[in-house]
Motif scaffolding. Structure first.
Motif, mmCIF file in Angstrom:
data_model
loop_
_atom_site.group_PDB
_atom_site.id
_atom_site.type_symbol
_atom_site.label_atom_id
_atom_site.label_comp_id
_atom_site.label_asym_id
_atom_site.label_seq_id
_atom_site.Cartn_x
_atom_site.Cartn_y
_atom_site.Cartn_z
ATOM 1 N N UNK A 134 -80.455 91.069 7.651
ATOM 2 C CA UNK A 134 -79.002 90.954 7.663
ATOM 3 C C UNK A 134 -78.553 90.536 6.274
ATOM 4 N N UNK A 135 -77.483 91.145 5.823
ATOM 5 C CA UNK A 135 -76.929 90.776 4.523
ATOM 6 C C UNK A 135 -76.263 91.935 3.814
ATOM 7 N N UNK A 136 -76.611 93.144 4.210
ATOM 8 C CA UNK A 136 -76.032 94.349 3.631
ATOM 9 C C UNK A 136 -75.089 94.959 4.670
ATOM 10 N N UNK A 137 -74.286 95.951 4.290
ATOM 11 C CA UNK A 137 -73.566 96.695 5.321
ATOM 12 C C UNK A 137 -74.581 97.232 6.335
ATOM 13 N N UNK A 138 -74.192 97.311 7.608
ATOM 14 C CA UNK A 138 -75.159 97.570 8.673
ATOM 15 C C UNK A 138 -76.010 98.826 8.479
ATOM 16 N N UNK A 139 -75.430 99.897 7.987
ATOM 17 C CA UNK A 139 -76.218 101.113 7.769
ATOM 18 C C UNK A 139 -77.265 100.881 6.685
ATOM 19 N N UNK A 140 -76.884 100.139 5.631
ATOM 20 C CA UNK A 140 -77.833 99.832 4.560
ATOM 21 C C UNK A 140 -78.928 98.890 5.042
ATOM 22 N N UNK A 141 -78.586 97.941 5.927
ATOM 23 C CA UNK A 141 -79.619 97.093 6.542
ATOM 24 C C UNK A 141 -80.656 97.974 7.236
ATOM 25 N N UNK A 142 -80.178 98.953 8.007
ATOM 26 C CA UNK A 142 -81.080 99.847 8.743
ATOM 27 C C UNK A 142 -81.940 100.672 7.789
ATOM 28 N N UNK A 143 -81.312 101.259 6.784
ATOM 29 C CA UNK A 143 -82.051 102.120 5.853
ATOM 30 C C UNK A 143 -83.103 101.318 5.102
#
Length: 157
Positions: A134-143
């Motif tokens: 957790x800490x990035x925009x959610x799509x970037x967290x996933x990627x």
């Protein structure tokens, strides 16, 4: 990729990103691997790995806060409940046009279908834990998480 990700591809990704075995040592190695990757990329993320109900690894890099810890818990709780990545759960609800919390009668303060939590699955066994950032925009967290998981699994295999 849009907010309506290819759901089949996300499921295929979950099938690919499985472990042959997963114990506490594996969790610690994975946590260090993610931590190193986040530092190398200059990302401010919180990293959490559980096995069963036990938290094995937790680290919070500069730029994170207690809010990230809460997001970790909410996203991981959704993964444990449904057995799929938190990003998949959010994409599925958007694609099907329903409100995740209303459909499953879940408290938004307890469950988050937001990218960044992934099921730790062992081939032939199933879900044994979660790995969450957790800490990035959610799509970037996933990627970020899926890229690092793929690297870790390729190195281990």
């Amino acid at each position: 990729m849009s907010d309506h990700e290819d759901l089949e591809e996300l499921l295929a990704e979950e099938e690919r990103l499985q472990f042959d075995r997963f114990d506490n040592d594996t969790a610690l190695e994975l946590g260090q691997f993610i931590l190193t990757a986040a530092r190398r990329r200059g990302l401010g993320v919180t990293i959490d790995i559980t096995r069963g109900e036990q938290q094995i690894f937790h680290a919070a890099l500069a730029g994170t806060s207690a809010d990230n810890d809460a997001w970790v818990q909410r996203k991981a709780r959704a993964v444990r409940r449904f057995g799929h990545s938190s990003w998949y759960l959010g994409c599925l609800s958007r694609a099907k046009g329903y409100d995740f919390h209303q459909k499953f009668l879940l408290d938004p303060a307890e469950f988050a279908p937001a990218g960044g939590s992934y099921p730790i699955a062992v081939r032939g066994t199933g879900l044994v834990g979660t790995v969450t950032v957790s800490g990035l925009p959610q799509k970037e967290d996933h990627i970020f998480l899926t890229e690092v998981l793929a690297e870790f699994l390729a190195r281990a295999g």
